[in-house]
Write an enzyme that holds these catalytic residues in place. Structure first.
Site, short mmCIF file in Angstrom:
data_model
loop_
_atom_site.label_atom_id
_atom_site.label_comp_id
_atom_site.label_asym_id
_atom_site.label_seq_id
_atom_site.Cartn_x
_atom_site.Cartn_y
_atom_site.Cartn_z
N GLY A 83 -6.96 14.16 -35.45
CA GLY A 83 -8.04 13.98 -34.48
C GLY A 83 -9.27 14.78 -34.89
N ARG A 103 -5.23 9.06 -39.05
CA ARG A 103 -3.83 9.50 -38.99
C ARG A 103 -3.09 8.55 -39.94
NH1 ARG A 103 -3.91 13.08 -34.75
NH2 ARG A 103 -5.18 12.56 -32.93
N ASP A 110 -1.46 20.62 -37.25
CA ASP A 110 -0.17 20.85 -37.91
C ASP A 110 0.41 19.56 -38.52
OD1 ASP A 110 0.37 19.85 -35.39
OD2 ASP A 110 2.20 21.02 -35.13
N THR A 166 -8.35 21.50 -34.80
CA THR A 166 -7.86 20.62 -33.73
C THR A 166 -8.28 21.23 -32.40
OG1 THR A 166 -5.92 19.88 -32.49
CG2 THR A 166 -5.56 21.72 -33.95
N ASP A 177 -6.61 21.15 -29.82
CA ASP A 177 -5.41 21.53 -29.05
C ASP A 177 -5.03 23.01 -29.17
OD1 ASP A 177 -5.27 18.82 -28.47
OD2 ASP A 177 -3.87 18.41 -30.09
N ASP A 186 -2.86 24.22 -30.99
CA ASP A 186 -1.39 24.32 -31.03
C ASP A 186 -0.87 24.61 -32.44
OD1 ASP A 186 -2.22 21.91 -32.04
OD2 ASP A 186 -0.67 20.71 -31.08
N ARG A 245 -2.18 17.59 -26.30
CA ARG A 245 -0.92 17.07 -26.85
C ARG A 245 0.27 17.72 -26.15
NH1 ARG A 245 -0.25 13.80 -31.30
NH2 ARG A 245 -2.40 14.02 -31.94
N LYS A 269 -9.25 28.08 2.97
CA LYS A 269 -9.95 27.43 1.85
C LYS A 269 -9.69 25.93 1.94
CE LYS A 269 -10.82 28.10 -2.99
NZ LYS A 269 -10.41 28.77 -4.21
N HIS A 282 -10.81 23.38 -0.12
CA HIS A 282 -10.70 22.53 -1.31
C HIS A 282 -9.89 23.25 -2.38
CE1 HIS A 282 -14.10 25.10 -2.51
NE2 HIS A 282 -13.72 24.84 -3.74
#
Ligand code: F6P
Length: 319
Positions: free
Chosen positions: A11, A72, A103, A125, A127, A129, A171, A213, A215
């Site tokens: 990505g 990809r 990765d 990325t 993410d 991750d 992801r 509260k 909201h």
């Protein structure tokens, strides 16, 4: 080493262009030739190479996406694809390759490494991750993009006394969700790393309302469940009428933040210098702001941990 190639894979992430620029300019600084590979491993297999000079990467440090395009590649997972890519690299006189991606892309890079080709990975990325680095290129920008959207949604949530659920990318990981939850002051965050309890969430929403509260904001990571599923669960179990927003690909676009542009510049430059020093099969990272090298394989063999301190913060600060 005379000729270094660079590709982006997986990505796209804001800051990839800044990393490409850093690879090319550092290569030229060290009197190497720089080659751009189009469309990630797909272009590597097909030999889509273009020489890059200092001006080819001018004016791109602030641009989102990737000038080299990305893909990809399923073909690269096959022995045939890998061998074709190796042939193209050797045939073009390329001595080293910088792979910018996540990765999944590093698994591909590792296969080249196992065939004896010098490769260095640069983690890019949204993410975050990837183990072996505190941050990946693009993560900070994605968090800020999501945060801007969440701040706008807060206005409507508070004006209408509504419950909002915002789904973010990531992801299988909850890094974006957690960061956005802390920074936006969300009432609750749902991440794949922690088991989800509808009862606990309902208690939280109940407490929030009983304290006056009117909201609430829930951030949910796509890897945990969809915003639509969570909305239905809350509706069916406790009668909550939540509004949902899925931020989606907007998180992948846009100009990198200064953090990402600097991170990408440091990582891209360090990647070329690491290749020159003879490192191979390694990934660049930053740990406690220092540049690091770790084996490519560690990026997927180790699971990066979500900060328990930040998870607790969401809980503590949303009372
Ligand atoms: O890895 C980046 C990412 O945007 C993830 O957050 C998301 O799950 C995935 O890519 C989407 O992939 P694709 O671009 O193939 O639809």
């Amino acid at each position: 080493m005379k000729r270094v190639a660079v590709l982006t894979s997986g990505g796209d992430a804001p800051g990839m262009n800044a990393a490409i620029r850093a690879v090319v300019r550092t290569a030229i600084y060290h009197r190497l030739e720089a080659i751009g590979v189009m469309r990630g491993f797909e272009g590597l297999i097909d030999g889509e190479f273009a020489p890059l000079n200092r001006s080819s990467v001018g004016g791109i440090i602030h641009r989102g996406g990737t000038i080299l395009k990305t893909a990809r590649s399923e073909r690269f997972k096959t022995e045939d694809g890998l061998n074709r890519a190796l042939y193209q690299l050797k045939n073009s006189g390329i001595d080293g390759l910088v792979v910018i991606g996540g990765d999944g892309s590093f698994r591909g890079a590792q296969n080249l490494h196992l065939k004896g080709f010098p490769v260095i990975g640069v983690p890019g990325t949204i993410d975050n991750d990837v183990a072996g680095t505190d941050e990946t290129i693009g993560f900070d920008t994605a968090v800020n993009t999501a945060l801007e959207a969440v701040k706008k949604l807060r206005d409507t949530a508070s004006s209408h006394d509504r419950l909002f659920i915002v789904e973010v990318m990531g992801r299988e990981a909850g890094f974006i969700a957690l960061e956005v939850a802390v920074a936006s002051g969300a009432e609750y965050v749902v991440v794949p790393e922690l088991s989800f309890s509808l009862g606990r969430l309902c208690d939280k929403l109940h407490d929030t309302r009983s304290r006056g509260k009117t909201h609430s904001l829930i951030i949910v990571a796509e890897g945990a469940m969809s915003a639509a599923d969570l909305k239905n669960k809350l509706q069916d179990t406790a009668g909550y009428d939540a509004r949902i927003t899925v931020l989606g690909y907007i998180q992948r676009g846009g100009s990198p933040t200064s953090f990402d542009a600097i991170l990408a510049s440091r990582m891209g430059s360090f990647a070329v210098e690491s290749l020159l020093e003879g490192h191979k099969g390694m990934m660049i990272g930053t740990v406690a702001h220092q540049m690091t090298l770790s084996p490519l394989s560690a990026s997927w063999q180790t699971r990066k941990i979500l900060s328990p301190e930040k998870l607790e913060l969401v809980e503590k600060l949303s009372i």
